[in-house]
Motif scaffolding. Structure first.
Motif, PDB file in Angstrom:
ATOM      1  N   ILE A   1      35.307  50.357  39.255  1.00  0.00           N
ATOM      2  CA  ILE A   1      34.959  49.008  38.783  1.00  0.00           C
ATOM      3  C   ILE A   1      34.716  49.031  37.269  1.00  0.00           C
ATOM      4  O   ILE A   1      35.164  48.130  36.543  1.00  0.00           O
ATOM      5  CB  ILE A   1      33.694  48.483  39.512  1.00  0.00           C
ATOM      6  N   ASP A   2      34.016  50.055  36.785  1.00  0.00           N
ATOM      7  CA  ASP A   2      33.770  50.142  35.338  1.00  0.00           C
ATOM      8  C   ASP A   2      35.098  50.208  34.574  1.00  0.00           C
ATOM      9  O   ASP A   2      35.273  49.567  33.543  1.00  0.00           O
ATOM     10  CB  ASP A   2      32.922  51.374  34.998  1.00  0.00           C
ATOM     11  N   ARG A   3      36.027  50.986  35.123  1.00  0.00           N
ATOM     12  CA  ARG A   3      37.313  51.201  34.443  1.00  0.00           C
ATOM     13  C   ARG A   3      38.232  49.985  34.573  1.00  0.00           C
ATOM     14  O   ARG A   3      38.813  49.529  33.597  1.00  0.00           O
ATOM     15  CB  ARG A   3      37.973  52.421  35.113  1.00  0.00           C
ATOM     16  N   GLU A   4      38.351  49.451  35.801  1.00  0.00           N
ATOM     17  CA  GLU A   4      39.383  48.439  36.055  1.00  0.00           C
ATOM     18  C   GLU A   4      38.896  47.005  35.871  1.00  0.00           C
ATOM     19  O   GLU A   4      39.709  46.109  35.633  1.00  0.00           O
ATOM     20  CB  GLU A   4      39.942  48.574  37.487  1.00  0.00           C
ATOM     21  N   VAL A   5      37.603  46.787  36.034  1.00  0.00           N
ATOM     22  CA  VAL A   5      37.090  45.408  35.963  1.00  0.00           C
ATOM     23  C   VAL A   5      36.246  45.229  34.698  1.00  0.00           C
ATOM     24  O   VAL A   5      36.563  44.382  33.850  1.00  0.00           O
ATOM     25  CB  VAL A   5      36.284  45.038  37.232  1.00  0.00           C
ATOM     26  N   VAL A   6      35.185  46.030  34.561  1.00  0.00           N
ATOM     27  CA  VAL A   6      34.272  45.871  33.428  1.00  0.00           C
ATOM     28  C   VAL A   6      35.024  46.049  32.113  1.00  0.00           C
ATOM     29  O   VAL A   6      34.966  45.182  31.214  1.00  0.00           O
ATOM     30  CB  VAL A   6      33.091  46.868  33.552  1.00  0.00           C
ATOM     31  N   ALA A   7      35.782  47.142  31.989  1.00  0.00           N
ATOM     32  CA  ALA A   7      36.495  47.399  30.722  1.00  0.00           C
ATOM     33  C   ALA A   7      37.610  46.375  30.511  1.00  0.00           C
ATOM     34  O   ALA A   7      37.756  45.827  29.417  1.00  0.00           O
ATOM     35  CB  ALA A   7      37.047  48.818  30.709  1.00  0.00           C
ATOM     36  N   THR A   8      38.358  46.076  31.547  1.00  0.00           N
ATOM     37  CA  THR A   8      39.495  45.151  31.401  1.00  0.00           C
ATOM     38  C   THR A   8      39.012  43.758  30.984  1.00  0.00           C
ATOM     39  O   THR A   8      39.631  43.101  30.140  1.00  0.00           O
ATOM     40  CB  THR A   8      40.285  45.054  32.731  1.00  0.00           C
TER      41      THR A   8
ATOM     42  N   GLU B   1      48.532  36.140  38.673  1.00  0.00           N
ATOM     43  CA  GLU B   1      48.388  34.942  37.822  1.00  0.00           C
ATOM     44  C   GLU B   1      47.761  33.812  38.624  1.00  0.00           C
ATOM     45  O   GLU B   1      46.884  33.098  38.143  1.00  0.00           O
ATOM     46  CB  GLU B   1      49.759  34.475  37.295  1.00  0.00           C
ATOM     47  N   ARG B   2      48.218  33.679  39.853  1.00  0.00           N
ATOM     48  CA  ARG B   2      47.746  32.588  40.687  1.00  0.00           C
ATOM     49  C   ARG B   2      46.245  32.756  41.028  1.00  0.00           C
ATOM     50  O   ARG B   2      45.466  31.812  40.946  1.00  0.00           O
ATOM     51  CB  ARG B   2      48.602  32.580  41.956  1.00  0.00           C
ATOM     52  N   ALA B   3      45.879  33.987  41.361  1.00  0.00           N
ATOM     53  CA  ALA B   3      44.468  34.252  41.667  1.00  0.00           C
ATOM     54  C   ALA B   3      43.616  34.062  40.407  1.00  0.00           C
ATOM     55  O   ALA B   3      42.516  33.497  40.466  1.00  0.00           O
ATOM     56  CB  ALA B   3      44.303  35.666  42.223  1.00  0.00           C
ATOM     57  N   ALA B   4      44.147  34.504  39.258  1.00  0.00           N
ATOM     58  CA  ALA B   4      43.402  34.348  37.997  1.00  0.00           C
ATOM     59  C   ALA B   4      43.220  32.871  37.660  1.00  0.00           C
ATOM     60  O   ALA B   4      42.180  32.479  37.117  1.00  0.00           O
ATOM     61  CB  ALA B   4      44.117  35.083  36.864  1.00  0.00           C
ATOM     62  N   ASP B   5      44.227  32.032  37.973  1.00  0.00           N
ATOM     63  CA  ASP B   5      44.083  30.577  37.765  1.00  0.00           C
ATOM     64  C   ASP B   5      42.853  30.054  38.498  1.00  0.00           C
ATOM     65  O   ASP B   5      42.081  29.262  37.965  1.00  0.00           O
ATOM     66  CB  ASP B   5      45.283  29.814  38.356  1.00  0.00           C
TER      67      ASP B   5
ATOM     68  N   THR C   1      45.374  40.778  39.098  1.00  0.00           N
ATOM     69  CA  THR C   1      44.466  39.628  38.916  1.00  0.00           C
ATOM     70  C   THR C   1      43.544  39.870  37.722  1.00  0.00           C
ATOM     71  O   THR C   1      43.364  38.977  36.875  1.00  0.00           O
ATOM     72  CB  THR C   1      43.632  39.410  40.196  1.00  0.00           C
ATOM     73  N   TRP C   2      42.967  41.087  37.649  1.00  0.00           N
ATOM     74  CA  TRP C   2      42.037  41.362  36.532  1.00  0.00           C
ATOM     75  C   TRP C   2      42.797  41.289  35.197  1.00  0.00           C
ATOM     76  O   TRP C   2      42.276  40.748  34.217  1.00  0.00           O
ATOM     77  CB  TRP C   2      41.356  42.726  36.676  1.00  0.00           C
TER      78      TRP C   2
END
Ligand code: F6R
Length: 252
Positions: free
Chosen positions: A81-88, A15-19, A44-45
């Motif tokens: 990255i496609d699965r955990e970052v791009v899709a998320t 949460e903190r990193a996402a802020d 974070t994602w």
């Protein structure tokens, strides 16, 4: 000195990193984000996705990619990255760049380094740290001025990452990785680490001597670093009480 935040757990740290990422993207919607792979940034994602921000103008650069596994392999960092970052995050695939390990390697590394510079540079780099103290795949002994290049994984890193593969023999031995010098050019660094297995690496990175024997210690050279750890990863920090006091803005 790095700002050190000791969070209650990986979710609170995420949460903190996402802020911080959200704040950057509100002021600069076309910001360039440095993206770590691995388990550590997953919270974070997820936390960033929950903010529902318009991410259509941002772009990202992955830290590294394995060499020697076929395109589309479920553990290639492009696929992760496609699965955990791009899709998320609901991004277009082309918004996040990953080094290409399927052609001539050093020219792929040089092209990647150039692409980062031509993007205007990374505004905020999210980092994990290996139990060896590696940043990206810069293992102990890496030059603190290194740029994107091919490196060999330490045996301990291959053992750590075997959890994602059928056996340690399937973990690639090499990677294309951003160098420590590349990472230090980012305008801001956030280093995340969770669990007891990272405690020595975190203590070395934050409080140990600056040394290529523990590449994470290179964060001490950067003017704007935030380290966000859980209690277990913070357990070997000699100045943990000081960091807690500083974070709560009370005298120590
Ligand atoms: C990933 C990377 C690595 C990881 C590190 C920690 O792109 O460059 O340095 O950040 O190995 O991995 P996890 O998060 O899986 O513990």
């Amino acid at each position: 000195m790095a700002e050190v935040i000791i969070a209650s757990d990986a979710d609170a740290a995420g949460e903190r990193a996402a802020d911080e990422i959200a704040q950057l993207l509100r002021t600069k919607p076309d910001a360039v984000l440095g993206v770590a792979t691995g388990s550590t940034p997953l919270t974070t994602w997820r936390a960033l996705a929950a903010r529902g921000l318009d991410l259509s103008r941002m772009q990202g650069f992955a830290l590294d990619e394995y060499v020697g596994i076929e395109p589309g392999h479920p553990q290639s960092y492009r696929t992760v990255i496609d699965r955990e970052v791009v899709a998320t995050l609901g991004l277009e695939r082309g918004q996040i760049h990953v080094p290409d390990p399927h052609g001539p390697l050093q020219s792929a590394a040089d092209d990647y380094e150039r692409a980062i510079v031509e993007s205007g540079g990374v505004d905020l780099q999210i980092l994990g740290i290996g139990s060896t103290g590696h940043l990206a795949f810069n293992e102990p002994g890496s030059s603190l001025a290194s740029l994107t290049r091919v490196t060999m994984l330490a045996e301990r890193t291959r053992r750590d990452n075997a959890r994602f593969f059928d056996s340690i023999d399937d973990v690639p031995a090499h990677a294309i990785t951003q160098g420590i010098g590349t990472i230090l050019r980012a305008r801001r660094l956030i280093l995340l680490a969770f669990g007891e297995g990272k405690a020595d690496a975190v203590a070395g990175a934050v409080e140990g001597p600056l040394t290529s024997s523990l590449p994470g210690s290179a964060i001490q050279l950067h003017p704007r670093v935030t380290v966000i750890v859980d209690e277990a990863a913070a357990s070997r920090l000699a100045r943990a009480d000081y960091y807690r006091a500083a974070h709560e803005n009370r005298p120590y």
